[in-house]
Design a protein around this motif. Structure first.
Motif, PDB file in Angstrom:
ATOM      1  N   PRO A   1      29.007  21.135  18.778  1.00 18.89           N
ATOM      2  CA  PRO A   1      28.044  22.510  18.680  1.00 18.89           C
ATOM      3  C   PRO A   1      26.796  22.107  18.274  1.00 18.89           C
ATOM      4  O   PRO A   1      26.212  23.454  18.729  1.00 18.89           O
ATOM      5  CB  PRO A   1      29.081  23.081  17.146  1.00 18.89           C
ATOM      6  CG  PRO A   1      30.593  21.842  17.616  1.00 18.89           C
ATOM      7  CD  PRO A   1      30.189  20.661  17.466  1.00 18.89           C
ATOM      8  N   GLU A   2      25.835  21.399  17.745  1.00 15.25           N
ATOM      9  CA  GLU A   2      25.065  21.858  17.225  1.00 15.25           C
ATOM     10  C   GLU A   2      24.099  21.080  18.755  1.00 15.25           C
ATOM     11  O   GLU A   2      22.644  22.272  18.235  1.00 15.25           O
ATOM     12  CB  GLU A   2      23.976  20.491  15.965  1.00 15.25           C
ATOM     13  CG  GLU A   2      24.394  19.134  16.957  1.00 15.25           C
ATOM     14  CD  GLU A   2      26.182  18.749  15.923  1.00 15.25           C
ATOM     15  OE1 GLU A   2      26.093  17.385  15.804  1.00 15.25           O
ATOM     16  OE2 GLU A   2      26.957  19.730  15.856  1.00 15.25           O
ATOM     17  N   ILE A   3      24.320  20.627  20.057  1.00 15.54           N
ATOM     18  CA  ILE A   3      23.344  20.718  20.660  1.00 15.54           C
ATOM     19  C   ILE A   3      23.404  22.688  21.662  1.00 15.54           C
ATOM     20  O   ILE A   3      22.432  22.659  22.386  1.00 15.54           O
ATOM     21  CB  ILE A   3      24.382  19.687  21.276  1.00 15.54           C
ATOM     22  CG1 ILE A   3      24.318  18.394  21.135  1.00 15.54           C
ATOM     23  CG2 ILE A   3      23.857  19.831  23.525  1.00 15.54           C
ATOM     24  CD1 ILE A   3      23.103  18.025  20.750  1.00 15.54           C
ATOM     25  N   ILE A   4      24.637  22.719  21.275  1.00 12.04           N
ATOM     26  CA  ILE A   4      24.361  24.393  22.010  1.00 12.04           C
ATOM     27  C   ILE A   4      22.765  25.485  21.141  1.00 12.04           C
ATOM     28  O   ILE A   4      22.661  25.795  21.660  1.00 12.04           O
ATOM     29  CB  ILE A   4      26.142  25.232  21.259  1.00 12.04           C
ATOM     30  CG1 ILE A   4      27.340  24.216  22.680  1.00 12.04           C
ATOM     31  CG2 ILE A   4      25.677  26.718  22.430  1.00 12.04           C
ATOM     32  CD1 ILE A   4      26.639  24.113  24.188  1.00 12.04           C
ATOM     33  N   GLU A   5      23.385  24.541  19.713  1.00  9.08           N
ATOM     34  CA  GLU A   5      22.336  25.725  19.004  1.00  9.08           C
ATOM     35  C   GLU A   5      21.214  24.942  19.335  1.00  9.08           C
ATOM     36  O   GLU A   5      20.160  25.768  19.439  1.00  9.08           O
ATOM     37  CB  GLU A   5      22.201  25.102  17.276  1.00  9.08           C
ATOM     38  CG  GLU A   5      23.370  25.480  16.682  1.00  9.08           C
ATOM     39  CD  GLU A   5      23.967  27.650  17.059  1.00  9.08           C
ATOM     40  OE1 GLU A   5      22.662  28.180  16.723  1.00  9.08           O
ATOM     41  OE2 GLU A   5      25.332  27.026  17.206  1.00  9.08           O
ATOM     42  N   LEU A   6      20.723  23.643  19.449  1.00  5.45           N
ATOM     43  CA  LEU A   6      19.362  23.459  19.863  1.00  5.45           C
ATOM     44  C   LEU A   6      19.266  23.922  20.928  1.00  5.45           C
ATOM     45  O   LEU A   6      18.129  24.336  21.705  1.00  5.45           O
ATOM     46  CB  LEU A   6      19.466  21.806  20.456  1.00  5.45           C
ATOM     47  CG  LEU A   6      19.094  21.139  19.109  1.00  5.45           C
ATOM     48  CD1 LEU A   6      19.281  19.958  19.074  1.00  5.45           C
ATOM     49  CD2 LEU A   6      17.810  21.808  18.529  1.00  5.45           C
ATOM     50  N   ALA A   7      20.438  24.149  22.301  1.00  6.35           N
ATOM     51  CA  ALA A   7      19.630  24.383  23.203  1.00  6.35           C
ATOM     52  C   ALA A   7      19.808  26.148  23.896  1.00  6.35           C
ATOM     53  O   ALA A   7      18.957  26.615  23.970  1.00  6.35           O
ATOM     54  CB  ALA A   7      21.345  24.760  24.118  1.00  6.35           C
ATOM     55  N   THR A   8      20.436  27.001  22.385  1.00 12.09           N
ATOM     56  CA  THR A   8      19.274  28.202  22.295  1.00 12.09           C
ATOM     57  C   THR A   8      18.827  28.138  21.688  1.00 12.09           C
ATOM     58  O   THR A   8      17.762  29.431  22.076  1.00 12.09           O
ATOM     59  CB  THR A   8      21.227  28.823  21.184  1.00 12.09           C
ATOM     60  OG1 THR A   8      22.055  29.201  21.596  1.00 12.09           O
ATOM     61  CG2 THR A   8      20.149  30.698  20.086  1.00 12.09           C
ATOM     62  N   ALA A   9      17.616  27.652  21.018  1.00 16.86           N
ATOM     63  CA  ALA A   9      17.239  27.325  19.882  1.00 16.86           C
ATOM     64  C   ALA A   9      15.412  27.623  21.401  1.00 16.86           C
ATOM     65  O   ALA A   9      14.632  27.779  21.265  1.00 16.86           O
ATOM     66  CB  ALA A   9      16.226  26.704  19.006  1.00 16.86           C
TER      67      ALA A   9
END
Length: 359
Positions: A77-85
């Motif tokens: 999940p945190e990789i999707i959050e980084l992608a969102t950033a």
């Protein structure tokens, strides 16, 4: 059904949906955090939310994600959050780019600063609405840039990779500023060479849109240095193709395709690859006439049509399309030579079609 068994196009669509969902959640959090300092801040957040949710292919976060997966790391999940950033930073760049271009629309909706100027008028506030919109637009973009940073801080890459990732992210941000300054400086200096246009294509858009998101993902995923270098070569030529296609769309596309009025590149005197090729190929008198048209911010539709005819008759349109095809072929050859899992290779191959709008 496992993620590995999902067909590529379905998987790509699913990834974009996940990014969009994460982006919506992020903007909701942005609203809560920003509004806690002062309720008036919600004016800026609402304008940014409208621009953010208006569309976009999410190319940069997709490239980031597949760069990360190239290291063999599992989805998390945190990789999707980084992608969102990465996407949040992109929207920040769009907001400030629209201010520099004095653009009215973006992705088919009013730009952030135009929304804020309209808000000033609707409320009957004192002072100049347009100046208020520009001032508030600067602050809105700055706030979104900070929020992207906060998102990264809350979701650092795993396994001690945060420091190299952050260093590369900061390099990307500085390079984007360099490219934006080069864009406005080139218009002022009158440099019309293809060398300058290609340098601008790399710095202002190509590297930031393709090469750097892929590299950031690779760094977050612990990809080996040979693959990182291959990604950089792949991203450089594909990034140039991306900008060249935008150059063509900016003159010969439709408002639906570009999300803003067509012909603005001509009115703003942008020194694109298309313009560089036309000025180099057209007879001197015709080239001089094109420069006159480029210098007119109030150029009529008839003037835009005349500029388009000069570009076409000079052979510039065909030349740039040929340059674009060459770079797409080069990107595909580079991709074919990299040691990647089939899933990653196919996803990046599909993204070539999206980035360069080419088969």
């Amino acid at each position: 059904m496992t993620a590995e068994s999902i067909p590529t196009l379905e998987r790509s669509s699913s990834l974009v949906a996940r990014i969009d969902e994460a982006l919506a959640r992020s903007m909701e959090s942005f609203c809560r955090v920003s509004g806690s300092s002062t309720p008036e801040m919600l004016d800026l957040v609402n304008a940014l939310t409208r621009v953010t949710s208006a569309g976009g292919k999410r190319i940069r976060p997709q490239l980031f994600y597949w760069g990360y997966r190239a290291g063999g790391e599992a989805d998390r999940p945190e990789i999707i959050e980084l992608a969102t950033a990465i996407e949040l930073f992109h929207v920040f760049a769009l907001v400030h780019d629209d201010l520099m271009d004095l653009a009215d629309t973006r992705r088919g909706v009013p730009t952030a600063h135009k929304q804020l100027a309209a808000l000033h008028r609707e409320r009957g506030w004192n002072g100049d609405a347009e100046h208020f919109g520009v001032s508030a637009g600067i602050l809105a973009g700055d706030a979104l840039c900070i929020w992207a940073d906060m998102t990264i801080s809350q979701n650092p890459p795993p396994n001690g990779r945060a420091e190299p990732f952050r260093r590369a992210y900061d390099e990307m941000r500085l390079e984007l500023i360099s490219g934006q300054y080069l864009d406005i400086a080139t218009g002022g200096s009158g440099d019309t060479s293809m060398t300058s246009a290609l340098r601008l294509a790399r710095l202002k858009s190509g590297n930031y849109s393709v090469s750097m998101p892929l590299r950031l993902g690779a760094l977050a995923g612990g990809v080996d240095q040979d693959t990182v270098r291959g990604f950089e070569a792949f991203g450089t030529v594909l990034g140039e193709a991306f900008q060249m296609h935008d150059d063509v769309l900016g003159v010969f596309g439709s408002a639906a395709e570009v999300g803003k009025p067509v012909g603005e590149d001509i009115r703003q005197g942008k020194r694109t690859t298309l313009i560089a090729a036309a000025l180099a190929s057209a007879p001197p008198a015709v080239a001089a006439r094109l420069l006159e048209l480029l210098a007119d911010p109030e150029l009529s539709e008839a003037g835009v049509a005349e500029a388009k005819e000069i570009i076409t008759s000079s052979g510039a349109l065909d030349e740039v399309r040929g340059m674009l095809r060459d770079r797409v072929h080069s990107a595909k050859r580079t991709l074919a030579g990299l040691r990647l899992a089939d899933e990653v290779r196919q996803a990046l191959h599909d993204l070539v079609k999206i980035v360069a709008r080419s088969d």
